[in-house]
Structures are given as structure tokens and as C-alpha cells.
Design a protein around this motif. Structure first.
Motif, PDB file in Angstrom:
ATOM      1  N   THR A 111       0.852  -1.250  -0.011  1.00  0.00           N
ATOM      2  CA  THR A 111       0.006   0.072   0.117  1.00  0.00           C
ATOM      3  C   THR A 111       0.925   1.207  -0.095  1.00  0.00           C
ATOM      4  OG1 THR A 111      -1.811  -1.078   1.092  1.00  0.00           O
ATOM      5  CG2 THR A 111      -1.903   1.294   1.106  1.00  0.00           C
ATOM      6  N   LEU A 112       1.831   1.329   0.762  1.00  0.00           N
ATOM      7  CA  LEU A 112       2.804   2.557   0.952  1.00  0.00           C
ATOM      8  C   LEU A 112       3.433   2.535  -0.494  1.00  0.00           C
ATOM      9  CD1 LEU A 112       3.901   2.064   4.701  1.00  0.00           C
ATOM     10  CD2 LEU A 112       2.579   3.967   3.593  1.00  0.00           C
ATOM     11  N   MET A 113       3.991   1.438  -0.897  1.00  0.00           N
ATOM     12  CA  MET A 113       4.737   1.609  -2.265  1.00  0.00           C
ATOM     13  C   MET A 113       3.848   2.086  -3.433  1.00  0.00           C
ATOM     14  SD  MET A 113       7.937   0.633  -2.008  1.00  0.00           S
ATOM     15  CE  MET A 113       8.482   0.006  -3.361  1.00  0.00           C
ATOM     16  N   ASP A 114       2.571   1.881  -3.505  1.00  0.00           N
ATOM     17  CA  ASP A 114       1.715   2.072  -4.581  1.00  0.00           C
ATOM     18  C   ASP A 114       0.718   3.369  -4.152  1.00  0.00           C
ATOM     19  OD1 ASP A 114       2.709   0.079  -5.849  1.00  0.00           O
ATOM     20  OD2 ASP A 114       0.783  -1.289  -5.171  1.00  0.00           O
ATOM     21  N   GLY A 115       0.674   3.726  -2.874  1.00  0.00           N
ATOM     22  CA  GLY A 115      -0.291   4.539  -2.592  1.00  0.00           C
ATOM     23  C   GLY A 115      -1.894   4.141  -2.811  1.00  0.00           C
ATOM     24  N   PRO A 120      -0.933   8.501   0.991  1.00  0.00           N
ATOM     25  CA  PRO A 120       0.113   8.952   0.132  1.00  0.00           C
ATOM     26  C   PRO A 120       1.319   7.894  -0.080  1.00  0.00           C
ATOM     27  CG  PRO A 120       0.501   9.909   2.061  1.00  0.00           C
ATOM     28  CD  PRO A 120      -0.556   9.380   2.260  1.00  0.00           C
ATOM     29  N   ARG A 121       1.939   7.628  -1.273  1.00  0.00           N
ATOM     30  CA  ARG A 121       3.235   6.913  -1.439  1.00  0.00           C
ATOM     31  C   ARG A 121       4.215   7.181  -0.574  1.00  0.00           C
ATOM     32  NH1 ARG A 121       5.870   7.139  -5.846  1.00  0.00           N
ATOM     33  NH2 ARG A 121       6.458   5.081  -5.755  1.00  0.00           N
ATOM     34  N   ASP A 122       4.713   6.015  -0.069  1.00  0.00           N
ATOM     35  CA  ASP A 122       6.163   6.341   0.750  1.00  0.00           C
ATOM     36  C   ASP A 122       7.086   5.058   0.258  1.00  0.00           C
ATOM     37  OD1 ASP A 122       8.115   6.624   2.632  1.00  0.00           O
ATOM     38  OD2 ASP A 122       6.693   7.260   4.362  1.00  0.00           O
ATOM     39  N   PRO A 123       7.659   5.049  -0.502  1.00  0.00           N
ATOM     40  CA  PRO A 123       8.385   4.010  -1.120  1.00  0.00           C
ATOM     41  C   PRO A 123       9.283   3.500  -0.061  1.00  0.00           C
ATOM     42  CG  PRO A 123       8.411   5.457  -2.754  1.00  0.00           C
ATOM     43  CD  PRO A 123       7.706   6.328  -1.700  1.00  0.00           C
ATOM     44  N   ALA A 124       9.977   4.406   0.654  1.00  0.00           N
ATOM     45  CA  ALA A 124      10.990   3.938   1.554  1.00  0.00           C
ATOM     46  C   ALA A 124      10.380   2.964   2.903  1.00  0.00           C
ATOM     47  CB  ALA A 124      11.772   5.140   2.327  1.00  0.00           C
ATOM     48  N   ARG A 125       9.480   3.467   3.308  1.00  0.00           N
ATOM     49  CA  ARG A 125       8.557   2.624   4.328  1.00  0.00           C
ATOM     50  C   ARG A 125       8.214   1.631   3.659  1.00  0.00           C
ATOM     51  NH1 ARG A 125       4.174   5.353   6.896  1.00  0.00           N
ATOM     52  NH2 ARG A 125       4.247   3.631   8.344  1.00  0.00           N
ATOM     53  N   GLY A 126       7.580   1.636   2.568  1.00  0.00           N
ATOM     54  CA  GLY A 126       6.845   0.554   1.812  1.00  0.00           C
ATOM     55  C   GLY A 126       8.087  -0.596   1.589  1.00  0.00           C
ATOM     56  N   GLY A 131      10.352  -5.673   2.994  1.00  0.00           N
ATOM     57  CA  GLY A 131      11.578  -6.548   3.417  1.00  0.00           C
ATOM     58  C   GLY A 131      11.313  -7.258   4.744  1.00  0.00           C
ATOM     59  N   ALA A 132      10.605  -6.881   5.654  1.00  0.00           N
ATOM     60  CA  ALA A 132      10.103  -7.727   6.864  1.00  0.00           C
ATOM     61  C   ALA A 132       9.370  -8.852   6.313  1.00  0.00           C
ATOM     62  CB  ALA A 132       9.555  -6.682   7.849  1.00  0.00           C
ATOM     63  N   ALA A 133       8.335  -8.595   5.601  1.00  0.00           N
ATOM     64  CA  ALA A 133       7.587  -9.575   5.196  1.00  0.00           C
ATOM     65  C   ALA A 133       8.325 -10.842   4.344  1.00  0.00           C
ATOM     66  CB  ALA A 133       6.471  -9.156   4.277  1.00  0.00           C
ATOM     67  N   ALA A 134       9.188 -10.153   3.416  1.00  0.00           N
ATOM     68  CA  ALA A 134       9.971 -11.251   2.448  1.00  0.00           C
ATOM     69  C   ALA A 134      10.884 -11.895   3.249  1.00  0.00           C
ATOM     70  CB  ALA A 134      10.557 -10.290   1.496  1.00  0.00           C
ATOM     71  N   GLU A 135      11.487 -11.227   4.399  1.00  0.00           N
ATOM     72  CA  GLU A 135      12.341 -12.234   5.208  1.00  0.00           C
ATOM     73  C   GLU A 135      11.464 -13.135   5.947  1.00  0.00           C
ATOM     74  OE1 GLU A 135      15.589 -12.002   5.383  1.00  0.00           O
ATOM     75  OE2 GLU A 135      16.359 -10.204   4.609  1.00  0.00           O
ATOM     76  N   ALA A 142       8.301 -10.918  -1.366  1.00  0.00           N
ATOM     77  CA  ALA A 142       9.437 -11.082  -2.148  1.00  0.00           C
ATOM     78  C   ALA A 142       9.417 -10.431  -3.524  1.00  0.00           C
ATOM     79  CB  ALA A 142       9.948 -12.370  -1.978  1.00  0.00           C
ATOM     80  N   PHE A 143       8.104 -10.876  -4.471  1.00  0.00           N
ATOM     81  CA  PHE A 143       8.157 -10.387  -5.650  1.00  0.00           C
ATOM     82  C   PHE A 143       8.228  -8.883  -5.610  1.00  0.00           C
ATOM     83  CE2 PHE A 143       5.332  -8.462  -8.830  1.00  0.00           C
ATOM     84  CZ  PHE A 143       5.930  -8.907  -9.924  1.00  0.00           C
ATOM     85  N   HIS A 144       7.694  -8.262  -4.925  1.00  0.00           N
ATOM     86  CA  HIS A 144       7.484  -6.721  -5.088  1.00  0.00           C
ATOM     87  C   HIS A 144       8.825  -6.042  -4.572  1.00  0.00           C
ATOM     88  CE1 HIS A 144       3.490  -5.950  -6.267  1.00  0.00           C
ATOM     89  NE2 HIS A 144       3.161  -6.910  -5.597  1.00  0.00           N
ATOM     90  N   LEU A 145       9.377  -6.681  -3.430  1.00  0.00           N
ATOM     91  CA  LEU A 145      10.756  -6.047  -3.279  1.00  0.00           C
ATOM     92  C   LEU A 145      11.552  -6.548  -4.238  1.00  0.00           C
ATOM     93  CD1 LEU A 145      12.265  -5.050  -0.644  1.00  0.00           C
ATOM     94  CD2 LEU A 145      12.748  -7.138  -0.161  1.00  0.00           C
ATOM     95  N   GLY A 146      11.551  -7.377  -4.856  1.00  0.00           N
ATOM     96  CA  GLY A 146      12.583  -7.552  -6.376  1.00  0.00           C
ATOM     97  C   GLY A 146      12.301  -6.366  -7.169  1.00  0.00           C
ATOM     98  N   ILE A 147      11.077  -6.273  -7.282  1.00  0.00           N
ATOM     99  CA  ILE A 147      10.717  -5.067  -8.291  1.00  0.00           C
ATOM    100  C   ILE A 147      11.334  -3.813  -7.941  1.00  0.00           C
ATOM    101  CG2 ILE A 147       8.793  -3.616  -9.391  1.00  0.00           C
ATOM    102  CD1 ILE A 147       9.168  -6.321 -10.663  1.00  0.00           C
ATOM    103  N   ALA A 148      11.374  -3.523  -6.418  1.00  0.00           N
ATOM    104  CA  ALA A 148      11.688  -2.376  -5.899  1.00  0.00           C
ATOM    105  C   ALA A 148      13.227  -2.324  -6.202  1.00  0.00           C
ATOM    106  CB  ALA A 148      11.484  -2.200  -4.586  1.00  0.00           C
TER     107      ALA A 148
END
Length: 253
Positions: A111-115, A120-126, A131-135, A142-148
């Protein structure tokens, strides 16, 4: 091609099961008295969200306030998309994520990555929450972190990290990740160049109706790429499969 048809039947079965669950919950919304709502947070989430039943939202909020783990995430997810409830949605998802709910962390991160409405978008927090979920092993995160990492969105651009997270997601059968990892192996972007591995991953993604993967196979047979011999019949077959996949594409995580 038998494996493709088997995988399609499985996906149809899964979609039907999900649809029946939603239909049952919505039927409950129409037929069940307000004072006899279920206590299952997942059912309440459907009733409070698509069912738009205020009593279900109140019951879900009560469960969340009692620190019911699934209730906190379900309430946050039910509130997403409503501009007036955006702040509360983030609060409950954050509480659930901090308690170790990987899917809540994924929802919050995406949600924070996309807004979203009121968020509002906050890519750094997103990226942090992804990362926490992927770990924790969440394939969608993991997929969306790869895109980031591939795009340098909220994190540094890093092809090796991007491929690493695509690998995690691909191993969980996520077709979009299989396609992205196949692209990486095809060009040697973050991983050693390996056309055989790329072909395997494109094939796995195509079996799940990933349109770009199916089209890539069509082009490979047409042009004799990825170690394949030119084969007009196979090229035509996969072009027809591409048209089908565009109408019924695999869902992104």
C-alpha cells in the motif's frame, strides 16, 4: 501441453472455491440478523468490506481491540480503500505487522509503495515493510521487493538483490516472479546468464497463464531462441495461448 491443462484446472478450482467463500459470506450478510454475526475475522472482513455491513465492521473492530492477531489484520484490510478510514487501516496493519503478521506487513508495504485512497506513496517505508515480510518468507512481498530493487524504488537499484527476491517468490510458484527471474537469467542481470534456466522459468510461468511468458515462448520458437529449434507449429500454438492468457491472466501477488 498436458501439464498446462492440469495447472489451469487447479487454478479454476481455486478460483471457484474463493468465489464460493465470498458468495457464502455475502449471502450471510443479506440473510443473517445483526446479532448473530460470525466470529471468524475472515468472514467478518468480507461482510465489512464487499458486504458493506457496519455491524460486521463493529464486530471486527471489537476482535481487533481484544488483540486477536488475525482480527487486527482483517480489520486493517477491510478498511483499506476507504479514504475516511485510511489512517485507521494503517494503524491496524502496522500493529499486526509489528506482532509478526507477515501478510499484514506485505499489505502495508504494498500500500505504501503504490499509494491508496487517503494513503500517500512512501516507497522507503513501503520497502521496509516488504523487506520484513519477505524475510519472513512471504512470496508476494519477495516479488514486490525484487521489483523495488530492480527499479531503485524506495531502495537502491541492485540487480543481484532483485534476482535474489525474485528467486524466493518464484520458488513459491508466483508466475510474475518466475517471468522476471527468467528475464534475469536470459540476460545475465544479477545472475549468471543461463538460457536453459530461463526457458524452464518461462515455461513454468506460461503454465500459469502469464501472458508475457507465453508470448516469449512463441517468439523463441519462431526465431529459434533460448536453445530451441525454430518451429512454426509451436510458435503458432503459443501465440494462440497468448491470446487466451491475455483474457485470463495470472494474478499478480
Amino acid at each position: 501441453m498436458q501439464s498446462i491443462f492440469r495447472s489451469k484446472r487447479g487454478r479454476i478450482g481455486g478460483a471457484l472455491a474463493a468465489g464460493l467463500t465470498l458468495a457464502a459470506a455475502l449471502a450471510w450478510s443479506a440473510a443473517t440478523p445483526r446479532d448473530s454475526l460470525p466470529d471468524d475475522p475472515r468472514q467478518l472482513q468480507v461482510l465489512a468490506g464487499p458486504g458493506r455491513q457496519p455491524a460486521a465492521l463493529d464486530r471486527l473492530r471489537t476482535l481487533a481491540e481484544r488483540n486477536t492477531p488475525l482480527g487486527r489484520r482483517a480489520l486493517g484490510e477491510a478498511l483499506l480503500g476507504n479514504r475516511e478510514s485510511a489512517v485507521e487501516a494503517q494503524v491496524w496493519l502496522c500493529i499486526a505487522a509489528q506482532a509478526g503478521d507477515a501478510h499484514a506487513a506485505f499489505l502495508l508495504g504494498k500500500t505504501l509503495m503504490d499509494g491508496a485512497a487517503g494513503i500517500p506513496r512512501d516507497p522507503a517505508r513501503g520497502a521496509m515493510w516488504l523487506g520484513a515480510a519477505a524475510e519472513a518468507g512471504h512470496g508476494g512481498a519477495a516479488f514486490h521487493l525484487g521489483i523495488a530493487h530492480r527499479n531503485g524504488n524506495g531502495v537502491g537499484r541492485d540487480a543481484i538483490k532483485a534476482a535474489r527476491w525474485f528467486q524466493v517468490a518464484a520458488e513459491q510458484g508466483i508466475p510474475a516472479a518466475q517471468f522476471m527471474l527468467a528475464n534475469a537469467y536470459r540476460t545475465g542481470d544479477g545472475v549468471p546468464r543461463d538460457e536453459r534456466e530461463a526457458l524452464r522459468l518461462y515455461t513454468e510461468a506460461a503454465e500459469q497463464d502469464h501472458p508475457e511468458a507465453v508470448q516469449t515462448l512463441a517468439m523463441a520458437y519462431r526465431d529459434g531462441e533460448l536453445g530451441l529449434a525454430r518451429d512454426e507449429m509451436q510458435a503458432r500454438h503459443f501465440m494462440l495461448e497468448t491470446a487466451h492468457a491475455l483474457k485470463h491472466p495470472a494474478l499478480r501477488p
